[in-house]
Design an enzyme around this catalytic site. Structure first.
Site, PDB file in Angstrom:
ATOM      1  N   GLU A   1     -13.658  45.096  11.288  1.00 20.39           N
ATOM      2  CA  GLU A   1     -12.376  45.217  12.014  1.00 20.39           C
ATOM      3  C   GLU A   1     -11.643  43.882  11.950  1.00 20.39           C
ATOM      4  O   GLU A   1     -12.288  42.840  11.868  1.00 20.39           O
ATOM      5  CB  GLU A   1     -12.631  45.516  13.512  1.00 20.39           C
ATOM      6  CG  GLU A   1     -13.379  46.790  13.753  1.00 20.39           C
ATOM      7  CD  GLU A   1     -13.996  46.820  15.162  1.00 20.39           C
ATOM      8  OE1 GLU A   1     -13.636  45.991  16.016  1.00 20.39           O
ATOM      9  OE2 GLU A   1     -14.867  47.680  15.386  1.00 20.39           O
TER      10      GLU A   1
ATOM     11  N   LYS B   1     -10.121  40.571  13.359  1.00 23.46           N
ATOM     12  CA  LYS B   1     -10.410  39.810  14.576  1.00 23.46           C
ATOM     13  C   LYS B   1      -9.065  39.395  15.174  1.00 23.46           C
ATOM     14  O   LYS B   1      -8.407  38.476  14.665  1.00 23.46           O
ATOM     15  CB  LYS B   1     -11.264  38.591  14.239  1.00 23.46           C
ATOM     16  CG  LYS B   1     -11.703  37.815  15.454  1.00 23.46           C
ATOM     17  CD  LYS B   1     -12.724  36.771  15.040  1.00 23.46           C
ATOM     18  CE  LYS B   1     -13.121  35.848  16.153  1.00 23.46           C
ATOM     19  NZ  LYS B   1     -12.059  35.288  16.945  1.00 23.46           N
TER      20      LYS B   1
ATOM     21  N   ASP C   1      -6.256  37.818  17.325  1.00 26.14           N
ATOM     22  CA  ASP C   1      -6.171  36.528  18.003  1.00 26.14           C
ATOM     23  C   ASP C   1      -5.447  36.692  19.332  1.00 26.14           C
ATOM     24  O   ASP C   1      -4.263  36.413  19.451  1.00 26.14           O
ATOM     25  CB  ASP C   1      -5.431  35.537  17.098  1.00 26.14           C
ATOM     26  CG  ASP C   1      -5.732  34.107  17.487  1.00 26.14           C
ATOM     27  OD1 ASP C   1      -6.610  33.903  18.347  1.00 26.14           O
ATOM     28  OD2 ASP C   1      -5.087  33.201  16.941  1.00 26.14           O
TER      29      ASP C   1
ATOM     30  N   TYR D   1     -11.971  47.831  21.460  1.00 27.47           N
ATOM     31  CA  TYR D   1     -12.931  47.981  20.359  1.00 27.47           C
ATOM     32  C   TYR D   1     -14.381  48.141  20.794  1.00 27.47           C
ATOM     33  O   TYR D   1     -15.259  48.238  19.946  1.00 27.47           O
ATOM     34  CB  TYR D   1     -12.805  46.806  19.385  1.00 27.47           C
ATOM     35  CG  TYR D   1     -12.810  45.449  20.082  1.00 27.47           C
ATOM     36  CD1 TYR D   1     -13.979  44.917  20.605  1.00 27.47           C
ATOM     37  CD2 TYR D   1     -11.632  44.726  20.243  1.00 27.47           C
ATOM     38  CE1 TYR D   1     -13.979  43.708  21.263  1.00 27.47           C
ATOM     39  CE2 TYR D   1     -11.622  43.509  20.888  1.00 27.47           C
ATOM     40  CZ  TYR D   1     -12.801  43.000  21.403  1.00 27.47           C
ATOM     41  OH  TYR D   1     -12.793  41.811  22.068  1.00 27.47           O
TER      42      TYR D   1
ATOM     43  N   LYS E   1     -14.389  34.213   9.528  1.00 26.90           N
ATOM     44  CA  LYS E   1     -13.061  33.629   9.797  1.00 26.90           C
ATOM     45  C   LYS E   1     -12.222  33.533   8.517  1.00 26.90           C
ATOM     46  O   LYS E   1     -12.755  33.330   7.433  1.00 26.90           O
ATOM     47  CB  LYS E   1     -13.221  32.222  10.395  1.00 26.90           C
ATOM     48  CG  LYS E   1     -14.000  32.171  11.697  1.00 26.90           C
ATOM     49  CD  LYS E   1     -13.286  32.841  12.841  1.00 26.90           C
ATOM     50  CE  LYS E   1     -12.161  32.011  13.373  1.00 26.90           C
ATOM     51  NZ  LYS E   1     -12.506  31.097  14.430  1.00 26.90           N
TER      52      LYS E   1
ATOM     53  N   CYS F   1      25.243  12.025  17.544  1.00 23.12           N
ATOM     54  CA  CYS F   1      24.956  12.938  16.444  1.00 23.12           C
ATOM     55  C   CYS F   1      24.647  12.124  15.190  1.00 23.12           C
ATOM     56  O   CYS F   1      25.416  11.227  14.848  1.00 23.12           O
ATOM     57  CB  CYS F   1      26.137  13.861  16.208  1.00 23.12           C
ATOM     58  SG  CYS F   1      25.982  14.782  14.679  1.00 23.12           S
TER      59      CYS F   1
ATOM     60  N   CYS G   1      27.872  12.739  12.615  1.00 23.18           N
ATOM     61  CA  CYS G   1      29.262  12.330  12.876  1.00 23.18           C
ATOM     62  C   CYS G   1      29.371  11.210  13.902  1.00 23.18           C
ATOM     63  O   CYS G   1      30.447  10.658  14.102  1.00 23.18           O
ATOM     64  CB  CYS G   1      30.086  13.530  13.336  1.00 23.18           C
ATOM     65  SG  CYS G   1      29.652  14.081  14.988  1.00 23.18           S
TER      66      CYS G   1
ATOM     67  N   CYS H   1      25.672  18.613  19.555  1.00 21.21           N
ATOM     68  CA  CYS H   1      26.815  17.850  19.080  1.00 21.21           C
ATOM     69  C   CYS H   1      27.983  18.814  19.246  1.00 21.21           C
ATOM     70  O   CYS H   1      27.981  19.888  18.651  1.00 21.21           O
ATOM     71  CB  CYS H   1      26.643  17.483  17.605  1.00 21.21           C
ATOM     72  SG  CYS H   1      28.194  16.882  16.905  1.00 21.21           S
TER      73      CYS H   1
ATOM     74  N   CYS I   1      32.177  18.060  12.958  1.00 19.64           N
ATOM     75  CA  CYS I   1      31.043  17.280  12.467  1.00 19.64           C
ATOM     76  C   CYS I   1      30.638  17.862  11.108  1.00 19.64           C
ATOM     77  O   CYS I   1      30.412  19.066  11.003  1.00 19.64           O
ATOM     78  CB  CYS I   1      29.899  17.388  13.471  1.00 19.64           C
ATOM     79  SG  CYS I   1      28.313  16.900  12.810  1.00 19.64           S
TER      80      CYS I   1
HETATM   81  S1  IVH Z   1     -16.433  42.257  19.138  1.00 20.35           S
HETATM   82  C1  IVH Z   1     -20.337  41.506  21.233  1.00 20.35           C
HETATM   83  N1  IVH Z   1     -14.248  42.884  17.845  1.00 20.35           N
HETATM   84  O1  IVH Z   1     -13.213  37.517  19.100  1.00 20.35           O
HETATM   85  C2  IVH Z   1     -19.049  41.872  20.623  1.00 20.35           C
HETATM   86  N2  IVH Z   1     -14.278  40.870  19.093  1.00 20.35           N
HETATM   87  O2  IVH Z   1     -14.874  35.066  18.600  1.00 20.35           O
HETATM   88  C3  IVH Z   1     -18.093  40.799  20.706  1.00 20.35           C
HETATM   89  N3  IVH Z   1     -12.173  39.631  19.041  1.00 20.35           N
HETATM   90  O3  IVH Z   1     -14.537  37.081  22.287  1.00 20.35           O
HETATM   91  C4  IVH Z   1     -16.721  41.067  20.375  1.00 20.35           C
HETATM   92  N4  IVH Z   1     -11.065  41.046  17.774  1.00 20.35           N
HETATM   93  O4  IVH Z   1     -12.281  38.212  22.121  1.00 20.35           O
HETATM   94  C5  IVH Z   1     -14.852  41.976  18.646  1.00 20.35           C
HETATM   95  N5  IVH Z   1     -12.348  43.562  16.663  1.00 20.35           N
HETATM   96  C6  IVH Z   1     -12.962  42.692  17.469  1.00 20.35           C
HETATM   97  C7  IVH Z   1     -12.313  41.532  17.944  1.00 20.35           C
HETATM   98  C8  IVH Z   1     -13.008  40.632  18.744  1.00 20.35           C
HETATM   99  C9  IVH Z   1     -11.000  39.920  18.451  1.00 20.35           C
HETATM  100  C10 IVH Z   1     -12.416  38.416  19.827  1.00 20.35           C
HETATM  101  C11 IVH Z   1     -13.142  38.646  21.112  1.00 20.35           C
HETATM  102  C12 IVH Z   1     -14.324  37.722  21.078  1.00 20.35           C
HETATM  103  C13 IVH Z   1     -13.932  36.754  20.025  1.00 20.35           C
HETATM  104  C14 IVH Z   1     -15.191  36.169  19.406  1.00 20.35           C
END
Ligand code: IVH
Length: 674
Positions: free
Chosen positions: A115, A117, A119, A231, A318, A412, A415, A430, A435
Site C-alpha cells: 500500500e 505509505k 504522509d 488500513y 521508503k 524595492c 525601482c 512595492c 516599477c
Molecule cells: S501500517 C502495524 N499502512 O506510517 C502496522 N501504516 O512509519 C503499522 N502509514 O505510523 C502501520 N500509510 O502512521 C500502515 N498504508 C499504511 C500506512 C501507514 C501510512 C504510517 C502510519 C505509521 C507510519 C509508520
C-alpha cells in the site's frame, strides 16, 4: 405526522445524508445535486431543532459546531499502536524477507499486500454498535489524545457503519486505524485562498493536517480540507477477516475509504509493486513517503512478534529522499505582479530526487525571522511532488559563527521606492505600478489569455518593451508605433504589424477581462466577472466604496480594500485615463439582481474539453461567463456540465466516471436560450 412517523423520517434522512456524503467524499461519485443535498440537511435541521433530544452522535449535523476545548483528554489505546521499521533499498526488503522466512517458513507462500505509505497522521477510531464514538491521535503508541470532535468534521470519516444498508453488520466494538491528511490539490487551493487574502500560507500538507487536527476549536478544523484513509483493524469484539487483502475489502464494504493496494504472491512482485507506486508518486492525490509491505496472513504476521515498536510482519519501503541539506549562499527578492516582494534562497547547487536545485522559496520575510535563517547557514531543503522546493530551516548545530542575519529590504530592489506593509498581512509590497520589475509582470498578465489576450505579446517582447523604455505602464502599449517596434531586436515590419493589430483587437474585450487585466490584488478571472456584473464600466467601479463592494458575492474585506486602494493611486488613475483615451473602455449593462437570478447559467460550472467548431476556447469562456456561468479547468463533483468538442482529452473519462452530464455546443446554446 405523528411523532413516531417524524422520528422514522429523521432516521431515514440521517441515513440518506450519510450515504450521499460517502458518495461525494469517499467514492467521488455523487448521485444527487448539491441543491437536493442541502434540502435534506435543512429538513434534518428543522426536525432536530424542534426535538433537540432526538439529536444523536451519528447525525450529520454533529460534524461541526462542537464547543472549543480547554485541552485534549488523554486516552489509552486498546492495544499498542505500533510503528514500522524502514527499508531504503530492494536489498533491505530481501533481507527482511529472508529474516522473517527463517522465523516462519510459511512467509514464503502467504503473499503480501503493498500500500502507499500516506504522509499524514495516524488516527485511531472507535465504533460502538456501528457509531463513531471516539477518535484519538497515536501519541506514544500507548496513550493518545482524544480528538473526536475534530475528526467528526472530516467528511470522509463515516459517523455510522455500515454506510450502505446492504453492508456487513460490524462487531459491537471495533477500533480501526488510518491516516488523516490533506490532498495536494486541496492544500494548494487553501494556500491560494490565503495568498489572495494576503494571509500567510502553509508550508506543506502534512504539517497543516497535523496542526488542523490539534486545534482546540473544532470549528477551525472544519475549515481545513482534511480527509482520511483507513488500513487496519486494531481490535474487534467479533470475527474479522484474517488476511490484509480481505480486511481492506471488509473495511471498504463498511464504508471506510481505504488505500489502493497491490496483492503480490512473491517478494519479487512486491518490489515491482513498490516500483509502480514510486513511479506514480507524483500522480497520487496525496503525499506518500514510501510503500508499506504487509504479510498478507495477519495471524502469521502477528505471530512473528515485534522488535521495539516495529512489528516484524510489515516494513515501510521508503521512497528516495526529497529532503537534503545545502549551503545558503544568499537571499534574493522577487517583485511579483501585484508588487508583492518575496524572498528566495540562492543555494549551493544540490540534487534532490533527480533534479538539480539552485533556488528555493523562503515564503515571506516573517518566515526567515521566525526560523532564524541566516546567510551562510547550512539549510534543510525539501522538494515534494510538483511543489516548488522550499527551505525548511537552518541546521543550527553546523553554524560556524560566520553566518549573517538577514534584514528585509526597505526599498524595492528594482525601482528603489520604499516598500509598504499593510497591517495584519505578512506580505510586503512595492506600490509603484511603474516599477520595471512589476511592470514586466503586470504587462505579461495584462496581455495574457485570461485577460486582454494579446497574441504575440509574450514575456520576451514585454521585457524588450520595458527595457527600451517604450512602455512605462500597461496602457502605453496602445500608443506604440510601428517605427518604435522596428527599433527592437528581432522585429521586422510583418512582426510589428501583427503585434499592433493584436493590440488593436484587444480593445474590444469585455469589461470582465479588462478588470482582470488591471491586476488588482485578489481580483482574478472569476472575481472580475462578478464585478463586471455589478458595474457598467471602470468609472463606476472606481467610485465603489468598501461597503458597496463587500455586498458582492466573494468579495471579502481584504479584496474590497485592495480594489478601493487600487483606484485611489495616482499612477493607476493615469493608466485609466490613457485607456479611456485609447478607447479601451468597454461599457456593459450591469446585471440587475433580478436578471442575475434569472441568468441562464448562474450557479452552473462548466469544464471544456476538445475543440469546438467556429469558436475559440476564450470566446466560449466569455459566453458562459456573460450568462452568469463559471468555467473551471478540471472536473470535480462541483462540475455541472462537461462541454465536449472534437478530440476531447482525459476530462471526458473523468466526467463519465463522476457522472457529470456531457453536452455539446448545441446543448449549451439551448441552455442559454431557455
Ligand atoms: S501500517 C502495524 N499502512 O506510517 C502496522 N501504516 O512509519 C503499522 N502509514 O505510523 C502501520 N500509510 O502512521 C500502515 N498504508 C499504511 C500506512 C501507514 C501510512 C504510517 C502510519 C505509521 C507510519 C509508520
Amino acid at each position: 405526522m405523528t411523532d413516531q412517523e417524524l422520528h422514522t423520517r429523521l432516521d431515514q434522512i440521517k441515513q440518506e445524508i450519510n450515504y450521499h456524503n460517502y458518495r461525494y467524499h469517499v467514492l467521488d461519485s455523487p448521485v444527487i445535486s448539491d441543491y437536493e443535498y442541502d434540502k435534506l440537511v435543512k429538513e434534518l435541521k428543522d426536525i432536530e431543532s424542534a426535538h433537540p433530544d432526538w439529536v444523536t452522535p451519528d447525525s450529520p449535523t454533529q460534524r461541526a459546531g462542537a464547543a472549543p476545548l480547554d485541552k485534549f483528554v488523554k486516552v489509552r489505546h486498546p492495544g499498542p499502536i505500533l510503528s514500522l521499521a524502514n527499508a531504503f533499498t530492494g536489498g533491505d526488503v530481501f533481507a527482511w524477507f529472508e529474516r522473517v522466512s527463517r522465523l516462519d517458513e510459511r512467509v514464503r507462500s502467504t503473499g503480501f499486500v503493498v500500500e502507499p505509505k500516506i504522509d499524514g497522521l495516524t488516527v485511531v477510531l472507535h465504533y460502538h454498535d456501528g457509531i463513531f464514538v471516539q477518535g484519538a491521535t497515536r501519541g506514544d503508541g500507548v496513550i493518545g489524545e482524544d480528538i473526536t470532535a475534530n475528526l467528526k468534521t472530516v467528511r470522509a470519516l463515516p459517523l455510522k457503519i455500515p454506510i450502505e444498508s446492504k453492508g456487513p453488520k460490524p462487531p459491537a466494538e471495533i477500533v480501526v486505524r488510518g491516516e488523516a491528511f490533506i490532498n495536494i490539490r486541496d492544500f494548494e487551493k487553501l494556500n491560494q485562498r490565503l495568498e489572495e487574502a494576503g494571509e500567510s500560507t502553509y508550508q506543506n500538507p502534512r504539517n497543516t493536517a497535523a496542526g488542523s487536527l490539534r486545534q482546540l476549536d473544532p470549528g477551525l478544523t472544519a475549515t481545513r480540507p482534511l480527509t482520511i484513509l483507513v488500513y487496519a483493524i486494531v481490535s474487534a469484539s467479533g470475527n474479522t477477516p484474517a488476511t490484509q487483502k480481505e480486511r481492506l475489502q471488509y473495511l471498504h464494504s463498511l464504508g471506510f475509504p481505504v488505500p489502493e493496494a497491490h496483492f503480490c504472491k512473491t517478494i519479487d512482485e512486491t518490489i515491482n509493486a513498490y516500483n509502480q507506486i514510486s513511479e506514480k508518486r507524483d500522480q497520487l492525490a496525496y503525499e506518500a513517503d514510501g510503500a508499506v509491505i504487509k504479510i498478507n496472513d495477519l495471524t502469521l504476521a502477528e505471530g512473528l512478534g515485534v522488535v521495539g515498536k516495529d512489528p516484524r510482519g510489515a516494513i515501510a519501503y521508503k521512497f528516495q529522499a526529497r529532503e537534503v541539506t545545502t549551503g545558503l549562499l544568499d537571499i534574493g527578492v522577487n517583485v511579483g505582479r501585484t508588487g508583492v516582494i518575496t524572498p528566495y534562497a540562492i543555494l549551493e547547487a544540490v540534487e534532490v530526487g533527480g533534479v538539480v536545485v539552485r533556488q528555493a522559496t523562503l515564503h515571506n520575510f516573517d518566515y526567515i525571522r521566525d526560523k532564524d535563517i541566516r546567510i551562510g547557514d547550512r539549510v534543510a531543503l525539501i522538494r515534494a511532488g510538483d511543489v516548488i522546493p522550499y527551505v525548511i530551516g537552518p541546521i543550527v548545530d553546523l553554524r560556524t559563527g560566520q553566518e549573517q542575519t538577514y534584514e528585509p529590504p526597505t526599498n524595492c530592489p528594482t525601482c528603489g521606492q520604499t516598500v509598504e506593509h499593510f497591517a495584519g498581512e505578512v506580505a510586503w509590497f512595492c506600490v509603484n505600478t511603474s516599477c520595471p520589475a512589476q511592470l514586466i509582470r503586470n504587462l505579461e498578465h495584462f496581455a495574457s489569455r485570461g485577460a486582454m489576450d494579446i497574441v504575440g505579446l509574450g514575456i520576451k517582447i514585454v521585457e524588450q518593451l520595458v527595457a527600451a523604455n517604450l512602455v512605462k505602464d500597461v496602457a502605453d502599449i496602445y500608443s506604440l508605433s510601428e517605427k518604435q517596434l522596428l527599433t527592437l531586436e528581432g522585429f521586422a515590419s510583418k512582426k510589428a504589424e501583427n503585434l499592433l493589430s493584436s493590440i488593436e483587437a484587444s480593445k474590444n474585450r469585455p469589461l470582465s477581462r479588462l478588470i482582470n487585466a488591471l491586476g488588482i490584488r485578489g481580483v482574478g478571472e472569476v472575481m472580475a466577472v462578478e464585478l463586471a456584473h455589478h458595474f457598467e464600466d471602470l468609472d463606476q467601479l472606481s467610485c465603489a466604496t468598501i461597503t458597496d463592494l463587500e455586498k458582492i458575492q466573494g468579495v471579502g474585506p481584504n479584496i474590497a480594500v485592495a480594489i478601493v486602494d487600487w483606484f485611489k493611486r495616482e499612477p493607476n488613475t493615469r493608466v485609466l485615463e490613457k485607456l479611456r483615451q485609447a478607447d479601451v473602455w468597454p461599457i456593459e449593462k450591469p446585471v440587475s439582481p433580478q436578471t442575475s437570478d434569472k441568468m441562464r447559467l448562474s450557479e452552473l460550472t462548466f469544464v471544456i474539453t476538445g475543440t469546438l467548431p467556429g469558436v475559440t476556447r476564450d470566446e466560449l469562456k466569455d459566453i458562459i461567463q456573460e450568462n452568469g456561468g463559471k468555467v473551471s479547468d478540471s472536473i470535480s463533483n462541483n462540475t455541472s456540465y462537461l462541454l465536449v468538442g472534437e478530440q476531447p482529452g482525459s476530462k471526458l473519462d473523468k466526467a463519465r466516471k463522476l457522472g457529470v452530464p456531457i453536452i455539446g455546443l448545441d446543448d449549451l446554446k439551448k441552455l442559454i436560450a431557455k
